[in-house]
Design a protein around this motif. Structure first.
Motif, PDB file in Angstrom:
ATOM      1  N   PRO A 125      14.528 -12.713  -8.969  1.00  0.00           N
ATOM      2  CA  PRO A 125      13.861 -13.934  -9.408  1.00  0.00           C
ATOM      3  C   PRO A 125      14.587 -15.210  -8.966  1.00  0.00           C
ATOM      4  N   ALA A 126      15.813 -15.091  -8.467  1.00  0.00           N
ATOM      5  CA  ALA A 126      16.633 -16.265  -8.151  1.00  0.00           C
ATOM      6  C   ALA A 126      15.974 -17.247  -7.170  1.00  0.00           C
TER       7      ALA A 126
ATOM      8  N   MET B  94      15.055 -21.152  -8.175  1.00  0.00           N
ATOM      9  CA  MET B  94      15.546 -22.327  -7.441  1.00  0.00           C
ATOM     10  C   MET B  94      14.387 -23.191  -6.952  1.00  0.00           C
ATOM     11  N   LEU B  95      13.308 -22.552  -6.540  1.00  0.00           N
ATOM     12  CA  LEU B  95      12.142 -23.297  -6.067  1.00  0.00           C
ATOM     13  C   LEU B  95      11.465 -24.050  -7.215  1.00  0.00           C
ATOM     14  N   ILE B  96      11.381 -23.416  -8.374  1.00  0.00           N
ATOM     15  CA  ILE B  96      10.829 -24.088  -9.561  1.00  0.00           C
ATOM     16  C   ILE B  96      11.643 -25.341  -9.860  1.00  0.00           C
ATOM     17  N   ASP B  97      12.959 -25.201  -9.834  1.00  0.00           N
ATOM     18  CA  ASP B  97      13.836 -26.343 -10.093  1.00  0.00           C
ATOM     19  C   ASP B  97      13.634 -27.429  -9.037  1.00  0.00           C
ATOM     20  N   ALA B  98      13.544 -27.035  -7.780  1.00  0.00           N
ATOM     21  CA  ALA B  98      13.356 -28.011  -6.694  1.00  0.00           C
ATOM     22  C   ALA B  98      12.021 -28.742  -6.839  1.00  0.00           C
ATOM     23  N   TYR B  99      10.948 -27.999  -7.145  1.00  0.00           N
ATOM     24  CA  TYR B  99       9.651 -28.637  -7.370  1.00  0.00           C
ATOM     25  C   TYR B  99       9.739 -29.657  -8.503  1.00  0.00           C
ATOM     26  N   GLY B 100      10.454 -29.302  -9.554  1.00  0.00           N
ATOM     27  CA  GLY B 100      10.601 -30.208 -10.694  1.00  0.00           C
ATOM     28  C   GLY B 100      11.316 -31.492 -10.331  1.00  0.00           C
ATOM     29  N   ARG B 101      12.286 -31.390  -9.447  1.00  0.00           N
ATOM     30  CA  ARG B 101      13.057 -32.572  -9.050  1.00  0.00           C
ATOM     31  C   ARG B 101      12.226 -33.564  -8.243  1.00  0.00           C
TER      32      ARG B 101
ATOM     33  N   ASP C  38       3.205 -16.782 -11.771  1.00  0.00           N
ATOM     34  CA  ASP C  38       2.215 -15.770 -11.384  1.00  0.00           C
ATOM     35  C   ASP C  38       2.468 -15.238  -9.981  1.00  0.00           C
ATOM     36  N   LYS C  39       2.861 -16.117  -9.068  1.00  0.00           N
ATOM     37  CA  LYS C  39       3.169 -15.660  -7.709  1.00  0.00           C
ATOM     38  C   LYS C  39       4.327 -14.673  -7.718  1.00  0.00           C
ATOM     39  N   MET C  40       5.279 -14.895  -8.598  1.00  0.00           N
ATOM     40  CA  MET C  40       6.419 -13.980  -8.704  1.00  0.00           C
ATOM     41  C   MET C  40       5.957 -12.578  -9.037  1.00  0.00           C
TER      42      MET C  40
ATOM     43  N   GLN D 158      10.106 -10.212 -11.169  1.00  0.00           N
ATOM     44  CA  GLN D 158       9.866 -10.513 -12.573  1.00  0.00           C
ATOM     45  C   GLN D 158      10.656 -11.737 -13.009  1.00  0.00           C
ATOM     46  N   PRO D 159       9.977 -12.712 -13.615  1.00  0.00           N
ATOM     47  CA  PRO D 159      10.708 -13.868 -14.123  1.00  0.00           C
ATOM     48  C   PRO D 159      11.653 -13.450 -15.241  1.00  0.00           C
ATOM     49  N   ASN D 160      12.749 -14.173 -15.389  1.00  0.00           N
ATOM     50  CA  ASN D 160      13.682 -13.911 -16.479  1.00  0.00           C
ATOM     51  C   ASN D 160      13.858 -15.192 -17.289  1.00  0.00           C
TER      52      ASN D 160
END
Length: 119
Positions: free
Chosen positions: A8-9, A13-20, A32-34, A40-42
């Motif tokens: 999931p790493a 990291m991509l989720i965090d980057a999108y948020g920034r 969902d893409k994961m 699996q998300p953690n």
């Protein structure tokens, strides 16, 4: 990772980057893409999503993330609860924040860093 699934790493990291950069919709869709990609998300992934939504001003959506975590059997940690409580404070949702604090205290056991310590 479990049962040969992807890590999931990179997604986290991509989720965090999108948020920034304010792209919270893209970050939200990554969960969902994961699962479609056998990753699996953690709790760390969900914490990144909660922070992203909060950073982008989507505080009303962070509680939905908590519900999704629970549906997937992922237990929130003190970081999750701290982010949720701070997000609720921004919208003056004090009753929800207090409820979250009570739940956080239940999961903080002996020897763990509790949400009281972080707040």
């Amino acid at each position: 990772s479990k049962e040969g699934g992807q890590s999931p790493a990179p997604y986290t990291m991509l989720i965090d980057a999108y948020g920034r950069v304010g792209m919270w919709e893209h970050a939200s869709r990554l969960i969902d893409k994961m699962t479609n990609s056998n990753a699996q998300p953690n709790v760390i992934t969900y914490n990144a999503l909660i922070s992203t939504l909060d950073r982008c001003g989507k505080t009303h959506q962070v509680l939905n993330v908590l519900g999704d975590m629970k549906k997937r059997g992922i237990e929130p940690d003190s970081i999750t609860y701290t982010a949720l409580i701070k997000s609720c404070a921004k919208t003056a949702s004090w009753e929800i924040a207090l409820d979250l604090l009570m739940r956080a205290r239940e999961v903080s056991g002996e020897g763990k860093v509790g949400v009281d310590t972080i707040l």
